[in-house]
Design a protein around this motif. Structure first.
Motif, PDB file in Angstrom:
ATOM      1  N   ALA A  91       0.808  -1.220   0.000  1.00 31.37           N
ATOM      2  CA  ALA A  91       0.000   0.000   0.000  1.00 31.37           C
ATOM      3  C   ALA A  91       0.842   1.272   0.000  1.00 31.37           C
ATOM      4  O   ALA A  91       0.417   2.304  -0.531  1.00 31.37           O
ATOM      5  CB  ALA A  91      -0.933  -0.004   1.210  1.00 31.37           C
ATOM      6  N   SER A  92       2.036   1.221   0.567  1.00 37.33           N
ATOM      7  CA  SER A  92       2.865   2.422   0.681  1.00 37.33           C
ATOM      8  C   SER A  92       3.799   2.557  -0.522  1.00 37.33           C
ATOM      9  O   SER A  92       3.637   1.883  -1.533  1.00 37.33           O
ATOM     10  CB  SER A  92       3.672   2.375   1.982  1.00 37.33           C
ATOM     11  OG  SER A  92       4.720   1.427   1.896  1.00 37.33           O
ATOM     12  N   ASP A  93       4.815   3.408  -0.356  1.00 38.02           N
ATOM     13  CA  ASP A  93       5.743   3.678  -1.462  1.00 38.02           C
ATOM     14  C   ASP A  93       7.047   2.900  -1.356  1.00 38.02           C
ATOM     15  O   ASP A  93       7.989   3.158  -2.116  1.00 38.02           O
ATOM     16  CB  ASP A  93       6.059   5.176  -1.528  1.00 38.02           C
ATOM     17  CG  ASP A  93       6.720   5.693  -0.258  1.00 38.02           C
ATOM     18  OD1 ASP A  93       6.792   4.935   0.739  1.00 38.02           O
ATOM     19  OD2 ASP A  93       7.161   6.861  -0.250  1.00 38.02           O
ATOM     20  N   GLY A  94       7.142   1.955  -0.415  1.00 40.50           N
ATOM     21  CA  GLY A  94       8.396   1.215  -0.273  1.00 40.50           C
ATOM     22  C   GLY A  94       8.227  -0.016   0.584  1.00 40.50           C
ATOM     23  O   GLY A  94       7.186  -0.230   1.220  1.00 40.50           O
ATOM     24  N   VAL A  95       9.280  -0.826   0.612  1.00 40.05           N
ATOM     25  CA  VAL A  95       9.237  -2.065   1.390  1.00 40.05           C
ATOM     26  C   VAL A  95       9.630  -1.807   2.843  1.00 40.05           C
ATOM     27  O   VAL A  95      10.238  -0.789   3.156  1.00 40.05           O
ATOM     28  CB  VAL A  95      10.181  -3.133   0.786  1.00 40.05           C
ATOM     29  CG1 VAL A  95       9.788  -3.456  -0.640  1.00 40.05           C
ATOM     30  CG2 VAL A  95      11.645  -2.682   0.856  1.00 40.05           C
ATOM     31  N   GLY A  96       9.248  -2.743   3.704  1.00 40.58           N
ATOM     32  CA  GLY A  96       9.724  -2.698   5.087  1.00 40.58           C
ATOM     33  C   GLY A  96       8.651  -2.684   6.137  1.00 40.58           C
ATOM     34  O   GLY A  96       8.904  -3.076   7.271  1.00 40.58           O
ATOM     35  N   GLY A  97       7.457  -2.165   5.819  1.00 38.97           N
ATOM     36  CA  GLY A  97       6.425  -2.086   6.850  1.00 38.97           C
ATOM     37  C   GLY A  97       6.872  -1.211   8.000  1.00 38.97           C
ATOM     38  O   GLY A  97       7.129  -0.016   7.829  1.00 38.97           O
ATOM     39  N   ARG A  98       7.023  -1.803   9.183  1.00 39.43           N
ATOM     40  CA  ARG A  98       7.456  -1.044  10.369  1.00 39.43           C
ATOM     41  C   ARG A  98       8.974  -0.934  10.465  1.00 39.43           C
ATOM     42  O   ARG A  98       9.496  -0.357  11.429  1.00 39.43           O
ATOM     43  CB  ARG A  98       6.910  -1.711  11.632  1.00 39.43           C
ATOM     44  CG  ARG A  98       5.417  -1.518  11.824  1.00 39.43           C
ATOM     45  CD  ARG A  98       4.892  -2.327  12.998  1.00 39.43           C
ATOM     46  NE  ARG A  98       4.713  -3.724  12.640  1.00 39.43           N
ATOM     47  CZ  ARG A  98       4.945  -4.736  13.465  1.00 39.43           C
ATOM     48  NH1 ARG A  98       5.396  -4.521  14.683  1.00 39.43           N
ATOM     49  NH2 ARG A  98       4.741  -5.976  13.076  1.00 39.43           N
ATOM     50  N   VAL A  99       9.681  -1.476   9.487  1.00 36.72           N
ATOM     51  CA  VAL A  99      11.153  -1.399   9.488  1.00 36.72           C
ATOM     52  C   VAL A  99      11.588  -0.649   8.236  1.00 36.72           C
ATOM     53  O   VAL A  99      11.851  -1.234   7.182  1.00 36.72           O
ATOM     54  CB  VAL A  99      11.791  -2.807   9.529  1.00 36.72           C
ATOM     55  CG1 VAL A  99      13.308  -2.711   9.633  1.00 36.72           C
ATOM     56  CG2 VAL A  99      11.246  -3.610  10.710  1.00 36.72           C
ATOM     57  N   ARG A 100      11.646   0.689   8.350  1.00 33.37           N
ATOM     58  CA  ARG A 100      12.016   1.513   7.203  1.00 33.37           C
ATOM     59  C   ARG A 100      12.971   2.616   7.632  1.00 33.37           C
ATOM     60  O   ARG A 100      13.011   3.015   8.798  1.00 33.37           O
ATOM     61  CB  ARG A 100      10.772   2.132   6.553  1.00 33.37           C
ATOM     62  CG  ARG A 100       9.858   1.115   5.876  1.00 33.37           C
ATOM     63  CD  ARG A 100       8.774   1.780   5.052  1.00 33.37           C
ATOM     64  NE  ARG A 100       9.326   2.612   3.996  1.00 33.37           N
ATOM     65  CZ  ARG A 100       8.584   3.225   3.075  1.00 33.37           C
ATOM     66  NH1 ARG A 100       7.265   3.092   3.084  1.00 33.37           N
ATOM     67  NH2 ARG A 100       9.139   3.966   2.138  1.00 33.37           N
ATOM     68  N   THR A 101      13.712   3.110   6.679  1.00 30.00           N
ATOM     69  CA  THR A 101      14.660   4.197   6.916  1.00 30.00           C
ATOM     70  C   THR A 101      14.445   5.285   5.871  1.00 30.00           C
ATOM     71  O   THR A 101      14.372   4.997   4.677  1.00 30.00           O
ATOM     72  CB  THR A 101      16.109   3.692   6.839  1.00 30.00           C
ATOM     73  OG1 THR A 101      16.295   2.629   7.783  1.00 30.00           O
ATOM     74  CG2 THR A 101      17.099   4.812   7.134  1.00 30.00           C
ATOM     75  N   ASP A 102      14.316   6.519   6.331  1.00 24.13           N
ATOM     76  CA  ASP A 102      14.184   7.665   5.435  1.00 24.13           C
ATOM     77  C   ASP A 102      15.488   8.449   5.414  1.00 24.13           C
ATOM     78  O   ASP A 102      16.318   8.334   6.322  1.00 24.13           O
ATOM     79  CB  ASP A 102      13.056   8.584   5.906  1.00 24.13           C
ATOM     80  CG  ASP A 102      11.708   7.891   5.907  1.00 24.13           C
ATOM     81  OD1 ASP A 102      11.448   7.098   4.976  1.00 24.13           O
ATOM     82  OD2 ASP A 102      10.918   8.141   6.840  1.00 24.13           O
ATOM     83  N   GLU A 103      15.638   9.280   4.397  1.00 25.13           N
ATOM     84  CA  GLU A 103      16.774  10.211   4.351  1.00 25.13           C
ATOM     85  C   GLU A 103      16.232  11.626   4.372  1.00 25.13           C
ATOM     86  O   GLU A 103      15.334  11.967   3.591  1.00 25.13           O
ATOM     87  CB  GLU A 103      17.630   9.986   3.100  1.00 25.13           C
ATOM     88  CG  GLU A 103      18.864  10.871   3.085  1.00 25.13           C
ATOM     89  CD  GLU A 103      19.870  10.516   2.003  1.00 25.13           C
ATOM     90  OE1 GLU A 103      20.842  11.283   1.823  1.00 25.13           O
ATOM     91  OE2 GLU A 103      19.685   9.488   1.330  1.00 25.13           O
TER      92      GLU A 103
END
Length: 415
Positions: free
Chosen positions: A35-47
């Motif tokens: 549903a979102s714009d990337g993989v990971g669910g609750r495990v994501r990293t932004d810059e």
């Protein structure tokens, strides 16, 4: 209707990606809808502004058995925290280390006011006891609260309030430590037998590694699934996809299938990031706030662990606030945090706020946990399966294990 894949997986978190990896390895075609714009669910990293921001302070425990089998640790370029913690109290800051793993911390640990000498001996005995205890034995044991478990083990109020409560609160995301004693033993064993680490380029590298097996045609973003009918999946935009089997790999709040009227219990957290010209502390440790009625539970200086978290060399400071703070005024919340932390770190008044994450569903409630899902929990019906850490316990290990078990169940069904 033309089939789009053997298996459609709804959700590209750790559970769904693990299942996709294993299904593909078994020669099955997959389509992952996220549903979102990337993989990971609750495990994501932004810059942001040259800094890497994990969505919620998390650490990866290298002793996790599922992760050992499924991840390439060398490729993740893991950077480790030192064992132990800094304890922030009204008396100042003291260090509680692990002399078994770092002999140089023996003196600071022995003289730390965060625990009595008897507590330190009990801690040693607990480490030795859990070293001999298998994970299977841990999850077969009687379930009591973590608080009751520590009391029965004879730990004093001093170490309870100054170490165990803030340390485990940061892991369990609940302050009463009502979390199952099984979960405490499992986590404590994992900390004792491996490292607490982060990938050099952020926690988001873990799901990205799992997703490397998927092509652009096998992983579709912005796909908000609204309905599942046997092997037919429909999105909110009206798109439809067909498969022999469907695997729902979302958390229960986001599942397109409702599980009756049972309320979903979970824990929330807010994660605030600040930058500073100087680090508040140089130790590769997590700082724990031992005060009652605190706002900030723990502090970590992320660039001390991995320099990649800060491109310009400024300090990146991560703060965890337990509970739901999403309704608070952001400016007031920032000011309250700084007012609290300047007692130990006077320069906090010069810290610059970077970003705040309010994470509603951060962990499932773990008052009752297992290491195996309940019978029939993974399979909802002939064509629909589910996976996720909430089926067992809130951990990266359980998320990956549930994905593996679901993949194996589907593979066995297809034979």
């Amino acid at each position: 209707m033309k089939k789009d894949a053997d298996v459609i997986i709804i959700g590209a978190g750790l559970a769904g990606l693990t299942a996709a990896k294993l299904l593909k390895a078994a020669g099955k075609s997959v389509l992952v809808l996220e549903a979102s714009d990337g993989v990971g669910g609750r495990v994501r990293t932004d810059e942001k502004d040259g800094f890497l921001l994990d969505r919620g302070f998390q650490v990866f425990l290298t002793a996790y058995p599922e992760a050992k089998n499924l991840l390439d640790y060398a490729a993740l370029d893991l950077r480790t925290f030192d064992p132990g913690a800094l304890i922030m109290s009204r008396d100042g800051i003291t260090k509680l280390g692990d002399p078994l793993r770092q002999p140089a911390t023996l003196l600071s640990t022995l003289f730390s006011s965060a625990a009595t000498f008897s507590d330190k001996m009990r801690m040693l005995r607990l480490k030795l006891k859990l070293g001999k205890k298998s994970i299977e034995e841990i999850f077969r044991d009687e379930e009591i609260t973590t608080t009751e478990y520590l009391k029965r083990a004879g730990f004093s109020g001093t170490i309870m309030n100054r170490f165990f409560r803030p340390f485990m609160t940061g892991i369990f995301l609940e302050e009463q430590l009502s979390t199952s004693s099984r979960m405490f033993e499992f986590v404590f064993k994992m900390f004792s037998e491996g490292d607490a680490a982060i990938p050099a380029k952020g926690m988001g590298m873990i799901p990205k590694q799992l997703a490397e097996c998927l092509s652009a045609n096998e992983l579709l973003f912005y796909q908000n699934v609204s309905a599942v009918d046997e092997g037919l999946v429909t999105t909110a935009s009206g798109a439809t996809y067909q498969a022999d089997f469907v695997l729902i790999a979302t958390d229960p709040l986001r599942s397109p299938i409702r599980y009756g009227n049972t309320a979903v219990k979970f824990h929330s957290v807010s994660n605030m990031y600040f930058t500073a010209k100087q680090r508040p502390f140089e130790e590769r440790l997590i700082a724990l706030n031992a005060l009652a009625g605190k706002l900030v539970n723990n502090v970590a200086v992320m660039d001390s662990i991995s320099s990649a978290y800060s491109k310009n060399g400024d300090a990146l400071i991560s703060l965890s606030l337990i509970g739901d703070h999403s309704e608070a005024n952001e400016k007031d919340l920032q000011e309250e945090v700084i007012a609290e932390l300047k007692f130990w770190y006077p320069d906090a008044v010069n810290w610059k706020h970077l970003k705040t994450y309010h994470i509603n569903y951060a962990l499932p409630n773990d008052d009752h946990v297992s290491n195996e899902p309940e019978p029939n929990a993974i399979r909802l019906n002939a064509q629909c399966f589910v996976c996720g850490d909430y089926l067992m316990n809130g951990s990266i290990n359980a998320a990956m294990k549930s994905g593996r078990l679901a993949a194996e169940a589907i593979i066995n069904t297809m034979r």
